[in-house]
Design a protein around this motif. Structure first.
Motif, PDB file in Angstrom:
ATOM      1  N   ASP A   1       7.966   0.166  27.903  1.00 21.18           N
ATOM      2  CA  ASP A   1       6.388  -1.070  27.946  1.00 21.18           C
ATOM      3  C   ASP A   1       6.316  -1.521  27.005  1.00 21.18           C
ATOM      4  O   ASP A   1       6.753  -0.918  25.337  1.00 21.18           O
ATOM      5  N   ILE A   2       6.146  -2.696  26.995  1.00 16.70           N
ATOM      6  CA  ILE A   2       5.376  -3.603  25.669  1.00 16.70           C
ATOM      7  C   ILE A   2       4.026  -3.397  25.901  1.00 16.70           C
ATOM      8  O   ILE A   2       3.256  -3.002  26.611  1.00 16.70           O
ATOM      9  N   ILE A   3       3.468  -2.860  24.423  1.00 19.13           N
ATOM     10  CA  ILE A   3       2.273  -2.536  23.611  1.00 19.13           C
ATOM     11  C   ILE A   3       1.264  -3.380  22.727  1.00 19.13           C
ATOM     12  O   ILE A   3       2.423  -4.073  21.580  1.00 19.13           O
ATOM     13  N   ASN A   4       0.522  -3.381  22.920  1.00 22.33           N
ATOM     14  CA  ASN A   4       0.005  -4.310  21.235  1.00 22.33           C
ATOM     15  C   ASN A   4      -1.190  -3.031  20.635  1.00 22.33           C
ATOM     16  O   ASN A   4      -1.557  -1.813  21.795  1.00 22.33           O
ATOM     17  N   ALA A   5      -1.028  -3.666  19.563  1.00 21.45           N
ATOM     18  CA  ALA A   5      -1.587  -2.188  18.336  1.00 21.45           C
ATOM     19  C   ALA A   5      -1.601  -2.851  17.182  1.00 21.45           C
ATOM     20  O   ALA A   5      -1.100  -3.553  16.693  1.00 21.45           O
ATOM     21  N   GLU A   6      -2.493  -2.074  16.698  1.00 21.12           N
ATOM     22  CA  GLU A   6      -2.710  -2.173  15.091  1.00 21.12           C
ATOM     23  C   GLU A   6      -2.134  -0.906  14.236  1.00 21.12           C
ATOM     24  O   GLU A   6      -1.942  -0.056  14.287  1.00 21.12           O
ATOM     25  N   ILE A   7      -1.060  -2.034  13.361  1.00 22.83           N
ATOM     26  CA  ILE A   7      -0.050  -0.797  12.692  1.00 22.83           C
ATOM     27  C   ILE A   7      -0.323  -0.876  11.176  1.00 22.83           C
ATOM     28  O   ILE A   7      -1.341  -1.522  10.453  1.00 22.83           O
ATOM     29  N   GLU A   8      -0.206   0.428  10.853  1.00 21.71           N
ATOM     30  CA  GLU A   8      -1.296   0.893   9.819  1.00 21.71           C
ATOM     31  C   GLU A   8       0.029   1.048   8.254  1.00 21.71           C
ATOM     32  O   GLU A   8       1.032   2.104   9.453  1.00 21.71           O
ATOM     33  N   VAL A   9       0.704   0.962   7.891  1.00 28.29           N
ATOM     34  CA  VAL A   9       1.058   1.235   6.752  1.00 28.29           C
ATOM     35  C   VAL A   9       0.779   1.876   5.086  1.00 28.29           C
ATOM     36  O   VAL A   9       0.113   1.376   4.781  1.00 28.29           O
ATOM     37  N   MET A  10       1.583   3.591   5.268  1.00 32.09           N
ATOM     38  CA  MET A  10       0.693   3.788   3.628  1.00 32.09           C
ATOM     39  C   MET A  10       2.184   4.853   3.023  1.00 32.09           C
ATOM     40  O   MET A  10       2.869   4.342   4.082  1.00 32.09           O
ATOM     41  N   GLY A  11       1.729   4.554   1.885  1.00 35.27           N
ATOM     42  CA  GLY A  11       2.693   5.683   1.325  1.00 35.27           C
ATOM     43  C   GLY A  11       3.170   4.281   0.313  1.00 35.27           C
ATOM     44  O   GLY A  11       2.419   3.867  -0.561  1.00 35.27           O
ATOM     45  N   ASP A  12       4.670   4.273  -0.757  1.00 34.03           N
ATOM     46  CA  ASP A  12       5.156   3.285  -1.117  1.00 34.03           C
ATOM     47  C   ASP A  12       6.687   2.722  -0.352  1.00 34.03           C
ATOM     48  O   ASP A  12       6.811   3.235   0.608  1.00 34.03           O
ATOM     49  N   PRO A  13       6.633   1.943  -1.847  1.00 30.52           N
ATOM     50  CA  PRO A  13       7.536   0.850  -0.965  1.00 30.52           C
ATOM     51  C   PRO A  13       9.155   1.555  -0.323  1.00 30.52           C
ATOM     52  O   PRO A  13       9.846   0.789  -0.206  1.00 30.52           O
ATOM     53  N   PHE A  14       8.873   3.278  -0.869  1.00 28.27           N
ATOM     54  CA  PHE A  14      10.344   3.542  -0.858  1.00 28.27           C
ATOM     55  C   PHE A  14       9.809   4.915   0.234  1.00 28.27           C
ATOM     56  O   PHE A  14      11.092   4.778   1.165  1.00 28.27           O
ATOM     57  N   THR A  15       9.300   5.442   0.734  1.00 30.38           N
ATOM     58  CA  THR A  15       8.955   6.090   1.657  1.00 30.38           C
ATOM     59  C   THR A  15       7.892   5.127   1.988  1.00 30.38           C
ATOM     60  O   THR A  15       6.640   6.118   2.235  1.00 30.38           O
ATOM     61  N   GLN A  16       7.397   4.822   3.642  1.00 32.87           N
ATOM     62  CA  GLN A  16       6.508   4.253   4.648  1.00 32.87           C
ATOM     63  C   GLN A  16       5.722   5.519   5.022  1.00 32.87           C
ATOM     64  O   GLN A  16       7.229   5.827   5.724  1.00 32.87           O
ATOM     65  N   THR A  17       4.316   5.568   5.860  1.00 27.84           N
ATOM     66  CA  THR A  17       4.405   6.742   6.700  1.00 27.84           C
ATOM     67  C   THR A  17       3.962   5.452   8.175  1.00 27.84           C
ATOM     68  O   THR A  17       2.861   4.747   7.233  1.00 27.84           O
ATOM     69  N   TYR A  18       4.216   5.125   9.361  1.00 30.01           N
ATOM     70  CA  TYR A  18       3.472   4.243   9.946  1.00 30.01           C
ATOM     71  C   TYR A  18       2.244   4.613  10.792  1.00 30.01           C
ATOM     72  O   TYR A  18       2.390   6.237  11.423  1.00 30.01           O
ATOM     73  N   LEU A  19       1.411   3.979  11.209  1.00 27.69           N
ATOM     74  CA  LEU A  19       0.143   4.873  11.773  1.00 27.69           C
ATOM     75  C   LEU A  19      -0.038   4.057  12.619  1.00 27.69           C
ATOM     76  O   LEU A  19      -0.434   2.486  12.282  1.00 27.69           O
ATOM     77  N   LEU A  20      -0.499   4.287  14.558  1.00 30.75           N
ATOM     78  CA  LEU A  20      -0.476   2.882  15.341  1.00 30.75           C
ATOM     79  C   LEU A  20      -2.233   3.372  15.580  1.00 30.75           C
ATOM     80  O   LEU A  20      -2.553   4.364  16.076  1.00 30.75           O
ATOM     81  N   HIS A  21      -3.352   1.999  15.819  1.00 31.86           N
ATOM     82  CA  HIS A  21      -4.066   2.160  15.787  1.00 31.86           C
ATOM     83  C   HIS A  21      -4.345   1.937  16.901  1.00 31.86           C
ATOM     84  O   HIS A  21      -3.591   0.249  17.867  1.00 31.86           O
ATOM     85  N   ASN A  22      -5.301   1.432  18.415  1.00 30.24           N
ATOM     86  CA  ASN A  22      -5.740   1.179  19.120  1.00 30.24           C
ATOM     87  C   ASN A  22      -4.561   0.257  20.481  1.00 30.24           C
ATOM     88  O   ASN A  22      -4.488  -1.001  20.082  1.00 30.24           O
ATOM     89  N   ILE A  23      -3.916   1.197  20.548  1.00 29.12           N
ATOM     90  CA  ILE A  23      -2.969   0.550  21.684  1.00 29.12           C
ATOM     91  C   ILE A  23      -3.124   0.816  22.645  1.00 29.12           C
ATOM     92  O   ILE A  23      -3.998   1.065  23.449  1.00 29.12           O
ATOM     93  N   SER A  24      -2.622  -1.002  24.033  1.00 29.31           N
ATOM     94  CA  SER A  24      -2.923  -0.523  24.781  1.00 29.31           C
ATOM     95  C   SER A  24      -1.781  -1.531  25.472  1.00 29.31           C
ATOM     96  O   SER A  24      -0.726  -1.684  24.244  1.00 29.31           O
ATOM     97  N   LYS A  25      -0.885  -1.635  26.136  1.00 34.80           N
ATOM     98  CA  LYS A  25      -0.257  -2.082  27.573  1.00 34.80           C
ATOM     99  C   LYS A  25      -1.208  -3.286  26.791  1.00 34.80           C
ATOM    100  O   LYS A  25      -1.530  -4.148  27.417  1.00 34.80           O
ATOM    101  N   ALA A  26       0.501  -4.189  26.907  1.00 36.20           N
ATOM    102  CA  ALA A  26       0.373  -5.886  26.690  1.00 36.20           C
ATOM    103  C   ALA A  26       0.354  -6.337  28.458  1.00 36.20           C
ATOM    104  O   ALA A  26       0.638  -5.256  29.869  1.00 36.20           O
ATOM    105  N   LYS A  27       0.212  -7.540  28.509  1.00 32.10           N
ATOM    106  CA  LYS A  27      -0.293  -7.836  29.858  1.00 32.10           C
ATOM    107  C   LYS A  27       1.741  -7.757  30.660  1.00 32.10           C
ATOM    108  O   LYS A  27       1.551  -7.504  32.011  1.00 32.10           O
ATOM    109  N   ASP A  28       2.216  -7.619  30.029  1.00 28.88           N
ATOM    110  CA  ASP A  28       3.881  -7.700  29.979  1.00 28.88           C
ATOM    111  C   ASP A  28       4.099  -7.013  31.675  1.00 28.88           C
ATOM    112  O   ASP A  28       4.726  -6.507  32.097  1.00 28.88           O
ATOM    113  N   SER A  29       3.227  -5.305  31.107  1.00 23.74           N
ATOM    114  CA  SER A  29       3.692  -3.974  31.000  1.00 23.74           C
ATOM    115  C   SER A  29       3.278  -3.632  31.955  1.00 23.74           C
ATOM    116  O   SER A  29       3.560  -2.733  32.496  1.00 23.74           O
ATOM    117  N   LEU A  30       1.479  -4.243  32.640  1.00 23.23           N
ATOM    118  CA  LEU A  30       0.983  -4.044  33.629  1.00 23.23           C
ATOM    119  C   LEU A  30       1.519  -3.772  35.349  1.00 23.23           C
ATOM    120  O   LEU A  30       2.311  -4.788  35.834  1.00 23.23           O
TER     121      LEU A  30
END
Length: 94
Positions: free
Chosen positions: A65-94
């Protein structure tokens, strides 16, 4: 040095799902034209992120699936944690 709070809109393709869609692996395929923060986000980057979309907004995702989302990156430059917010399917995936 911790990363400053940030959210960047992305378009990505789902490559793996785990824990009932609580964790989603994606490959970033599109970023906004302005330079995203943090700067190490780029097209083609594969990340494993925690799904923080509201449970009442749950959509059934499948690998590919192709999705649209907001990605938030937390942590430091060497150990990142990724969080996805407001996920929705892109038009191409519907």
């Amino acid at each position: 040095m911790q990363l400053a709070p940030n959210k960047t809109s992305i378009e990505a393709t789902v490559t793996a799902l785990s824990n009932n869609q609580e964790e989603i692996s994606v490959v970033i395929i599109k970023l906004p034209p302005e330079k995203p923060l943090p700067a190490f986000l780029h097209q083609g980057k594969m990340v494993k992120a925690k799904n923080l979309s509201p449970t009442n907004n749950t959509i059934e995702l499948q690998i590919g699936d192709i999705i649209n989302a907001e990605i938030e990156v937390m942590g430091d430059p060497f150990t990142q944690t990724y969080l996805l917010h407001n996920i929705s399917k892109a038009k191409d995936s519907l």
